[in-house]
Design an enzyme around this catalytic site. Sequence first.
Site, PDB file in Angstrom:
ATOM      1  N   SER A  61      50.447  30.383  -6.565  1.00 43.19           N
ATOM      2  CA  SER A  61      50.666  29.009  -7.027  1.00 43.19           C
ATOM      3  C   SER A  61      52.141  28.706  -6.880  1.00 43.19           C
ATOM      4  CB  SER A  61      50.273  28.896  -8.507  1.00 43.19           C
ATOM      5  OG  SER A  61      50.755  27.693  -9.070  1.00 43.19           O
TER       6      SER A  61
ATOM      7  N   TYR B 216      50.083  31.882 -17.293  1.00 39.12           N
ATOM      8  CA  TYR B 216      49.782  31.506 -15.899  1.00 39.12           C
ATOM      9  C   TYR B 216      51.007  31.737 -15.020  1.00 39.12           C
ATOM     10  CZ  TYR B 216      47.858  28.644 -12.065  1.00 39.12           C
ATOM     11  OH  TYR B 216      47.387  28.203 -10.851  1.00 39.12           O
TER      12      TYR B 216
HETATM   13  P1  NAD Z   1      38.270  26.509  -9.833  1.00 42.14           P
HETATM   14  O1  NAD Z   1      38.180  26.529 -11.320  1.00 42.14           O
HETATM   15  O2  NAD Z   1      37.594  25.433  -9.068  1.00 42.14           O
HETATM   16  O3  NAD Z   1      37.773  27.911  -9.234  1.00 42.14           O
HETATM   17  C1  NAD Z   1      38.060  29.127  -9.833  1.00 42.14           C
HETATM   18  C2  NAD Z   1      37.106  30.175  -9.317  1.00 42.14           C
HETATM   19  O4  NAD Z   1      37.391  31.417  -9.978  1.00 42.14           O
HETATM   20  C3  NAD Z   1      35.640  29.859  -9.596  1.00 42.14           C
HETATM   21  O5  NAD Z   1      34.840  30.269  -8.512  1.00 42.14           O
HETATM   22  C4  NAD Z   1      35.327  30.739 -10.807  1.00 42.14           C
HETATM   23  O6  NAD Z   1      33.967  31.098 -10.899  1.00 42.14           O
HETATM   24  C5  NAD Z   1      36.198  31.940 -10.514  1.00 42.14           C
HETATM   25  N1  NAD Z   1      36.481  32.706 -11.718  1.00 42.14           N
HETATM   26  C6  NAD Z   1      37.115  32.307 -12.844  1.00 42.14           C
HETATM   27  N2  NAD Z   1      37.142  33.294 -13.753  1.00 42.14           N
HETATM   28  C7  NAD Z   1      36.503  34.353 -13.207  1.00 42.14           C
HETATM   29  C8  NAD Z   1      36.192  35.662 -13.648  1.00 42.14           C
HETATM   30  N3  NAD Z   1      36.504  36.086 -14.874  1.00 42.14           N
HETATM   31  N4  NAD Z   1      35.505  36.470 -12.821  1.00 42.14           N
HETATM   32  C9  NAD Z   1      35.141  36.056 -11.594  1.00 42.14           C
HETATM   33  N5  NAD Z   1      35.422  34.830 -11.111  1.00 42.14           N
HETATM   34  C10 NAD Z   1      36.087  33.989 -11.908  1.00 42.14           C
HETATM   35  O7  NAD Z   1      39.846  26.534  -9.539  1.00 42.14           O
HETATM   36  P2  NAD Z   1      40.707  26.266  -8.221  1.00 42.14           P
HETATM   37  O8  NAD Z   1      41.576  25.090  -8.500  1.00 42.14           O
HETATM   38  O9  NAD Z   1      39.875  26.269  -7.000  1.00 42.14           O
HETATM   39  O10 NAD Z   1      41.673  27.537  -8.275  1.00 42.14           O
HETATM   40  C11 NAD Z   1      41.566  28.616  -7.378  1.00 42.14           C
HETATM   41  C12 NAD Z   1      42.895  29.367  -7.373  1.00 42.14           C
HETATM   42  O11 NAD Z   1      43.929  28.516  -6.921  1.00 42.14           O
HETATM   43  C13 NAD Z   1      43.328  29.875  -8.756  1.00 42.14           C
HETATM   44  O12 NAD Z   1      43.887  31.167  -8.642  1.00 42.14           O
HETATM   45  C14 NAD Z   1      44.398  28.874  -9.168  1.00 42.14           C
HETATM   46  O13 NAD Z   1      45.324  29.441 -10.057  1.00 42.14           O
HETATM   47  C15 NAD Z   1      45.009  28.557  -7.819  1.00 42.14           C
HETATM   48  N6  NAD Z   1      45.735  27.283  -7.796  1.00 42.14           N
HETATM   49  C16 NAD Z   1      45.092  26.096  -8.015  1.00 42.14           C
HETATM   50  C17 NAD Z   1      45.823  24.913  -7.992  1.00 42.14           C
HETATM   51  C18 NAD Z   1      45.182  23.570  -8.205  1.00 42.14           C
HETATM   52  O14 NAD Z   1      45.916  22.573  -8.289  1.00 42.14           O
HETATM   53  N7  NAD Z   1      43.879  23.444  -8.255  1.00 42.14           N
HETATM   54  C19 NAD Z   1      47.203  24.951  -7.750  1.00 42.14           C
HETATM   55  C20 NAD Z   1      47.819  26.175  -7.546  1.00 42.14           C
HETATM   56  C21 NAD Z   1      47.069  27.341  -7.556  1.00 42.14           C
END
Ligand code: NAD
Length: 266
Positions: A142, A155
Amino acid sequence: MSDRFLAGRTALVTGSTSGIGLAVAKTLGAAGAHVIVHGLGSADEIAQAEQSVREAGAASARFLPGNLADPMAIDTLMREAGALDILVNNAGIQHTAPLAEMPAAQWDRILAINLSAVFHTMRLALPGMAQRGFGRVVNIASVHGLVASVNKAPYVAAKHGVVGLSKVAALEYAAQGDRNGGGITVNCVCPGFVETALIEPQIQARAMNHGGDREAGIRDLLGEKQPSLRMTLPEEIGALALWLCRREAHNLNGAAIPVDGGWTAA
Ligand code: NAD
């Protein structure tokens, strides 16, 4: 389907039942990979995710469960996944609160899922990649792996940890394989705001200040941080992850690549 350069390769994308992970899984699938879909979700959500990865063109798509908060479950997941060419550590969670009010249990859970799980999957996947002379690890960190924001102590700590951990792994495996085979690389992608369910609560909180206007809420949220004032689409992160998997990317190693509309340029 143009360039199926991942034909014969197997990829595990953690947290690919939704959001960025699902988009990455579809992108790797469209390039011909066998994709292992993983994450939490209802039976319907899981079946839909598998189906959409297949429809994107994956050689195969199969779901494996595994709660990443539990190292034993990670062991089982990695054993069932078998030999991996590509590992995308994407699963992650968020909880926002001022440091002094952050529940200790949230600290433990975020560190376990967002950081320790990345250690465990890499620990189990990298030796096999080294033996075969090809491997790609793409860790979805991130912008919070590079800079901080208030109210995100666990985080930010976890994501900074992922960036450091990835550099160690990159160094340890840098000399494995060769240029023709593609070698082993470990990189981080560092997104700013990406349009997924994870940040929807933050958008909704801002929208409330604008009479429920979601677009105004997004402008408000991005205005503080992301100079482009545009959110990234999950498939755009998928496109970068895919490029990192190319043979030509053999020397792009140990990097933390911001996809943040200029956030960390300031
Ligand atoms: P999301 O909530 O849509 O997806 C998260 C995924 O992780 C889901 O498939 C969920 O089932 C899985 N997950 C969560 N806890 C779990 C566990 N205990 N065991 C197994 N699987 C688990 O979120 P996203 O926005 O797609 O985020 C994906 C990644 O990108 C994350 O690491 C997040 O920190 C990172 N990220 C997101 C953003 C954003 O703006 N959306 C920005 C920077 C980084």
